[in-house]
Enzyme design. Structure first.
Site, PDB file in Angstrom:
ATOM      1  N   ASP A  64       0.766  -1.097   0.119  1.00 13.86           N
ATOM      2  CA  ASP A  64      -0.051  -0.081   0.015  1.00 13.86           C
ATOM      3  C   ASP A  64       0.991   1.076  -0.056  1.00 13.86           C
ATOM      4  O   ASP A  64       1.986   1.175   0.215  1.00 13.86           O
ATOM      5  CB  ASP A  64      -0.968   0.113   1.053  1.00 13.86           C
ATOM      6  CG  ASP A  64      -0.367  -0.017   2.412  1.00 13.86           C
ATOM      7  OD1 ASP A  64       0.918  -0.187   2.608  1.00 13.86           O
ATOM      8  OD2 ASP A  64      -1.158   0.550   3.483  1.00 13.86           O
ATOM      9  N   TYR A  66       2.848   5.043   0.735  1.00 15.16           N
ATOM     10  CA  TYR A  66       3.765   5.473   1.992  1.00 15.16           C
ATOM     11  C   TYR A  66       2.339   6.379   2.615  1.00 15.16           C
ATOM     12  O   TYR A  66       1.699   6.837   1.921  1.00 15.16           O
ATOM     13  CB  TYR A  66       4.587   6.358   1.425  1.00 15.16           C
ATOM     14  CG  TYR A  66       5.720   5.598   1.042  1.00 15.16           C
ATOM     15  CD1 TYR A  66       6.577   4.769   1.497  1.00 15.16           C
ATOM     16  CD2 TYR A  66       6.258   5.976  -0.420  1.00 15.16           C
ATOM     17  CE1 TYR A  66       7.523   3.797   0.918  1.00 15.16           C
ATOM     18  CE2 TYR A  66       7.161   5.336  -0.927  1.00 15.16           C
ATOM     19  CZ  TYR A  66       8.131   4.318  -0.387  1.00 15.16           C
ATOM     20  OH  TYR A  66       9.053   3.524  -0.841  1.00 15.16           O
ATOM     21  N   PHE A  77       6.841   2.119  -4.258  1.00 19.90           N
ATOM     22  CA  PHE A  77       8.245   2.349  -3.905  1.00 19.90           C
ATOM     23  C   PHE A  77       8.737   3.850  -4.120  1.00 19.90           C
ATOM     24  O   PHE A  77       9.921   4.386  -3.791  1.00 19.90           O
ATOM     25  CB  PHE A  77       9.417   1.530  -4.582  1.00 19.90           C
ATOM     26  CG  PHE A  77       9.208   0.016  -3.991  1.00 19.90           C
ATOM     27  CD1 PHE A  77       9.710  -0.304  -2.549  1.00 19.90           C
ATOM     28  CD2 PHE A  77       8.643  -0.988  -4.809  1.00 19.90           C
ATOM     29  CE1 PHE A  77       9.398  -1.623  -2.193  1.00 19.90           C
ATOM     30  CE2 PHE A  77       8.404  -2.069  -4.147  1.00 19.90           C
ATOM     31  CZ  PHE A  77       8.774  -2.473  -3.110  1.00 19.90           C
ATOM     32  N   HIS A 186      11.519  -9.441   0.021  1.00 20.00           N
ATOM     33  CA  HIS A 186      11.484  -7.872   0.103  1.00 20.00           C
ATOM     34  C   HIS A 186      12.508  -6.996   0.473  1.00 20.00           C
ATOM     35  O   HIS A 186      13.448  -7.451   1.158  1.00 20.00           O
ATOM     36  CB  HIS A 186      10.141  -7.661   1.118  1.00 20.00           C
ATOM     37  CG  HIS A 186       9.500  -6.192   0.835  1.00 20.00           C
ATOM     38  ND1 HIS A 186      10.104  -5.168   1.362  1.00 20.00           N
ATOM     39  CD2 HIS A 186       8.338  -6.048   0.070  1.00 20.00           C
ATOM     40  CE1 HIS A 186       9.278  -3.999   0.873  1.00 20.00           C
ATOM     41  NE2 HIS A 186       8.422  -4.453   0.273  1.00 20.00           N
TER      42      HIS A 186
END
Length: 225
Positions: A64, A66, A77, A186
């Site tokens: 989701d 920031y 990102f 990740h």
């Protein structure tokens, strides 16, 4: 909410007619009217505005957006210019440096990737300020699964970079033999040392694209200062 009006529209228009999307739209509209929500409403669909379906060469999946001020702008990102580079993106840049020799830039604005055909897709597209995962299970996951299915249906070489378990759970949807599926932990500081560092996904993606007659991606994000 700036509506999708490029070639994503015919690919997704059936989703807009479904009951879950009507409920999602009502929920999101009410959230923006009564709370602080990120990204700005006009940026929710930027991943689609910046990267038309016919231009997609690679897909990177986030979770989701920031949830702090002036960070999210619709690309996973990525942060808006002038914002501190988030820890996961710091690690992505480190892997790019080690893999392709890219210098580590002074910003986290990834629109250059989107403009080259990298679909920077979060599986949930909105979030309450300072409340991670607050818009999960409201309908966005069903919508972005339809997005992933639309990309999977493209009969041309596309690279899927699946980082972390939530992204890798989408691998079962990816059954088109034209595509390359790359998996790694990740890039967050909690997991990057378990195999994200050294995965060499960026060079592998470009090698696959070039082997299939597709121009590689210039992954270098330039300094803005």
């Amino acid at each position: 909410m700036a509506m999708i009006n490029n070639d994503w529209l015919p690919a997704l228009q059936e989703e807009f007619r479904k009951p879950y999307y009507a409920a999602l739209f009502r929920f999101v509209k009410e959230e923006y009217a009564t709370r602080v929500i990120y990204p700005p409403a006009d940026d929710i669909f930027n991943a689609f505005h910046f990267t038309p379906l016919e231009k997609v060469k690679a897909v990177i999946l986030g979770q989701d957006p920031y949830h702090n001020e002036k960070q999210a702008h619709g690309l996973c990102f990525s942060v808006q210019p002038g914002q501190e580079i988030p820890p996961s993106l710091v690690n992505i840049y480190q892997e790019l440096h080690d893999d392709l020799g890219c210098y580590i830039p002074d910003n986290g604005y990834l629109k250059k990737w989107a403009d080259q055909g990298v679909l920077l897709l979060n599986t949930v597209l909105t979030v309450r300020a300072h409340q991670a995962n607050s818009h999960q299970a409201k309908g966005w996951e069903q919508f972005t699964d339809a997005v992933i299915a639309a990309v999977n249906a493209q009969n041309r070489p596309i690279v899927f970079l699946l980082w972390g378990r939530p992204a890798q759970m989408k691998a079962g949807m990816l059954d088109n033999p034209h595509h390359l599926i790359l998996k790694a932990p990740h890039p967050s500081p909690l997991s990057a040392y378990r195999g994200f560092f050294g995965c060499r996904h960026f060079s592998q993606a470009n090698a696959f694209l070039e082997a299939n007659g597709v121009a590689p991606i210039d992954w270098q994000i330039e300094n803005r200062a």
